[in-house]
Write a protein that holds these residues in place. Structure first.
Motif, PDB file in Angstrom:
ATOM      1  N   SER A   1     -29.220 -11.962 -12.808  1.00  0.00           N
ATOM      2  CA  SER A   1     -28.278 -11.113 -13.528  1.00  0.00           C
ATOM      3  C   SER A   1     -28.815 -10.739 -14.906  1.00  0.00           C
ATOM      4  CB  SER A   1     -26.921 -11.820 -13.672  1.00  0.00           C
ATOM      5  OG  SER A   1     -26.309 -11.990 -12.400  1.00  0.00           O
ATOM      6  N   THR A   2     -29.549 -11.664 -15.526  1.00  0.00           N
ATOM      7  CA  THR A   2     -30.162 -11.362 -16.816  1.00  0.00           C
ATOM      8  C   THR A   2     -31.107 -10.184 -16.691  1.00  0.00           C
ATOM      9  OG1 THR A   2     -30.004 -13.646 -17.586  1.00  0.00           O
ATOM     10  CG2 THR A   2     -31.652 -12.261 -18.646  1.00  0.00           C
ATOM     11  N   LEU A   3     -31.942 -10.196 -15.655  1.00  0.00           N
ATOM     12  CA  LEU A   3     -32.879  -9.099 -15.447  1.00  0.00           C
ATOM     13  C   LEU A   3     -32.141  -7.790 -15.203  1.00  0.00           C
ATOM     14  CD1 LEU A   3     -35.745  -8.099 -15.152  1.00  0.00           C
ATOM     15  CD2 LEU A   3     -35.723  -8.841 -12.766  1.00  0.00           C
ATOM     16  N   LEU A   4     -31.061  -7.838 -14.419  1.00  0.00           N
ATOM     17  CA  LEU A   4     -30.278  -6.639 -14.155  1.00  0.00           C
ATOM     18  C   LEU A   4     -29.686  -6.098 -15.454  1.00  0.00           C
ATOM     19  CD1 LEU A   4     -30.014  -5.617 -11.220  1.00  0.00           C
ATOM     20  CD2 LEU A   4     -27.629  -6.320 -11.284  1.00  0.00           C
ATOM     21  N   ASN A   5     -29.167  -6.985 -16.293  1.00  0.00           N
ATOM     22  CA  ASN A   5     -28.580  -6.558 -17.565  1.00  0.00           C
ATOM     23  C   ASN A   5     -29.622  -5.940 -18.484  1.00  0.00           C
ATOM     24  OD1 ASN A   5     -26.041  -7.423 -16.804  1.00  0.00           O
ATOM     25  ND2 ASN A   5     -26.207  -9.400 -17.834  1.00  0.00           N
ATOM     26  N   LEU A   6     -30.841  -6.450 -18.440  1.00  0.00           N
ATOM     27  CA  LEU A   6     -31.905  -5.886 -19.274  1.00  0.00           C
ATOM     28  C   LEU A   6     -32.281  -4.487 -18.789  1.00  0.00           C
ATOM     29  CD1 LEU A   6     -34.251  -8.978 -19.737  1.00  0.00           C
ATOM     30  CD2 LEU A   6     -32.617  -8.050 -21.379  1.00  0.00           C
ATOM     31  N   ILE A   7     -32.406  -4.321 -17.468  1.00  0.00           N
ATOM     32  CA  ILE A   7     -32.730  -3.007 -16.921  1.00  0.00           C
ATOM     33  C   ILE A   7     -31.605  -2.015 -17.216  1.00  0.00           C
ATOM     34  CG2 ILE A   7     -33.149  -1.720 -14.780  1.00  0.00           C
ATOM     35  CD1 ILE A   7     -34.512  -4.234 -13.683  1.00  0.00           C
ATOM     36  N   GLY A   8     -30.369  -2.513 -17.219  1.00  0.00           N
ATOM     37  CA  GLY A   8     -29.222  -1.654 -17.504  1.00  0.00           C
ATOM     38  C   GLY A   8     -28.944  -1.460 -18.980  1.00  0.00           C
ATOM     39  N   ALA A   9     -29.805  -2.007 -19.843  1.00  0.00           N
ATOM     40  CA  ALA A   9     -29.672  -1.876 -21.302  1.00  0.00           C
ATOM     41  C   ALA A   9     -28.378  -2.486 -21.825  1.00  0.00           C
ATOM     42  CB  ALA A   9     -29.786  -0.413 -21.743  1.00  0.00           C
ATOM     43  N   LEU A  10     -27.889  -3.518 -21.117  1.00  0.00           N
ATOM     44  CA  LEU A  10     -26.753  -4.278 -21.625  1.00  0.00           C
ATOM     45  C   LEU A  10     -27.238  -5.399 -22.547  1.00  0.00           C
ATOM     46  CD1 LEU A  10     -24.639  -4.588 -18.357  1.00  0.00           C
ATOM     47  CD2 LEU A  10     -24.205  -3.071 -20.304  1.00  0.00           C
ATOM     48  N   ASP A  11     -28.537  -5.652 -22.521  1.00  0.00           N
ATOM     49  CA  ASP A  11     -29.167  -6.651 -23.385  1.00  0.00           C
ATOM     50  C   ASP A  11     -30.607  -6.204 -23.605  1.00  0.00           C
ATOM     51  OD1 ASP A  11     -29.519  -8.882 -24.932  1.00  0.00           O
ATOM     52  OD2 ASP A  11     -29.038 -10.333 -23.353  1.00  0.00           O
TER      53      ASP A  11
ATOM     54  N   THR B   1     -39.880   4.054 -22.445  1.00  0.00           N
ATOM     55  CA  THR B   1     -39.423   2.689 -22.668  1.00  0.00           C
ATOM     56  C   THR B   1     -37.981   2.683 -23.159  1.00  0.00           C
ATOM     57  OG1 THR B   1     -40.333   2.702 -24.907  1.00  0.00           O
ATOM     58  CG2 THR B   1     -41.731   1.813 -23.154  1.00  0.00           C
ATOM     59  N   LEU B   2     -37.228   1.683 -22.692  1.00  0.00           N
ATOM     60  CA  LEU B   2     -35.809   1.622 -23.028  1.00  0.00           C
ATOM     61  C   LEU B   2     -35.560   1.531 -24.526  1.00  0.00           C
ATOM     62  CD1 LEU B   2     -33.982  -0.609 -20.369  1.00  0.00           C
ATOM     63  CD2 LEU B   2     -33.987   1.869 -20.628  1.00  0.00           C
ATOM     64  N   ASP B   3     -36.467   0.879 -25.263  1.00  0.00           N
ATOM     65  CA  ASP B   3     -36.215   0.748 -26.701  1.00  0.00           C
ATOM     66  C   ASP B   3     -36.344   2.072 -27.438  1.00  0.00           C
ATOM     67  OD1 ASP B   3     -38.955   1.076 -26.659  1.00  0.00           O
ATOM     68  OD2 ASP B   3     -39.427  -0.914 -27.436  1.00  0.00           O
ATOM     69  N   ARG B   4     -36.821   3.106 -26.756  1.00  0.00           N
ATOM     70  CA  ARG B   4     -36.897   4.435 -27.362  1.00  0.00           C
ATOM     71  C   ARG B   4     -35.746   5.337 -26.927  1.00  0.00           C
ATOM     72  NH1 ARG B   4     -41.870   5.830 -29.652  1.00  0.00           N
ATOM     73  NH2 ARG B   4     -43.484   4.223 -29.438  1.00  0.00           N
ATOM     74  N   LEU B   5     -34.919   4.834 -26.028  1.00  0.00           N
ATOM     75  CA  LEU B   5     -33.796   5.615 -25.521  1.00  0.00           C
ATOM     76  C   LEU B   5     -32.499   5.197 -26.194  1.00  0.00           C
ATOM     77  CD1 LEU B   5     -34.551   5.541 -21.669  1.00  0.00           C
ATOM     78  CD2 LEU B   5     -35.179   7.319 -23.320  1.00  0.00           C
TER      79      LEU B   5
END
Length: 228
Positions: free
Chosen positions: A48-58, A71-75
């Protein structure tokens, strides 16, 4: 058909409680556009942690996650979640004071659609999941399977290119769970959506085109790819 998202997770690590709990340790995976992948592993292994990271919840402590090369940190995280990602969880998380039709419209609020367009889109999605006849029903009057199907319709409200499903059949009986999985697969085929499904159930995992396993914070292949 829409185009599914390409997802690349590159050496991602994540810890909690000041580093005492290492949920992920240089986890790496790649999802091709339109692919249906299941992710298994013991409870507490970080799925679930990995899913939350891919979903930008964390956010990861180290490593990077890219969607279609960005990259997510640029979005903008909120815009990414609204426009690109659909979430389905083990428990439906529907708003009890809203009807099925209204619940499906929630992600569309603020997306530039008028009320009529939102209702038409929500009704079409409920038709896709076989529940258009229950559009005026409140969650408390729906069965567990019906609530999950409304949740799936809601997840698809903004035509996401990536669907993240965290134990979507975990609270359902086996027959209803199987119906849910067939529905996810049909919608994936029709819309080209990339799907990552987390599950502890090996039978559920086997419905995906490919299975990965998360163990000791790392992602490894679990058997050969199956036909999509």
């Amino acid at each position: 058909m829409s185009h599914g998202a390409e997802v690349v997770v590159d050496a991602v690590s994540k810890a909690f409680e000041d580093g005492r709990i290492r949920a992920l340790e240089r986890a790496t995976l790649r999802l091709e556009p339109g692919e249906f992948v299941s992710l298994t592993g013991p409870s507490g292994s970080g799925k679930s942690t990995l899913l939350n990271l891919i979903g930008a919840l964390d956010r990861p402590d180290d490593g990077s996650i890219s969607i279609d090369g960005a990259t997510l940190d640029r979005l903008d995280a909120a815009e990414y979640r609204a426009a690109t990602v659909g979430f389905v969880f083990q428990f439906h998380n529907l708003i009890p004071t809203l009807t099925a039709l209204e619940n499906v419209q929630v992600p569309m609020l603020g997306r530039g659609l008028g009320r009529t367009a939102r209702e038409e889109r929500a009704r079409s999605l409920l038709r896709d999941v076989g529940l258009v006849q229950r559009e005026r029903s409140f969650p408390t009057t729906l069965s567990g399977g019906e609530r999950q199907r409304v949740a799936l319709a809601r997840a698809l409200a903004n035509a996401p290119r990536l669907l993240l499903a965290d134990e979507p059949t975990g609270s359902l009986d086996s027959e209803t769970g199987a119906q849910m999985l067939r529905l996810i697969e049909r919608l994936r085929r029709e819309h080209g959506t990339t799907v990552l499904l987390v599950t502890n159930d090996e039978g559920v995992a086997a419905t995906a085109g490919h299975t990965l396993r998360l163990l000791d914070g790392r992602v490894t292949p679990d058997g050969a790819p199956r036909s999509a």
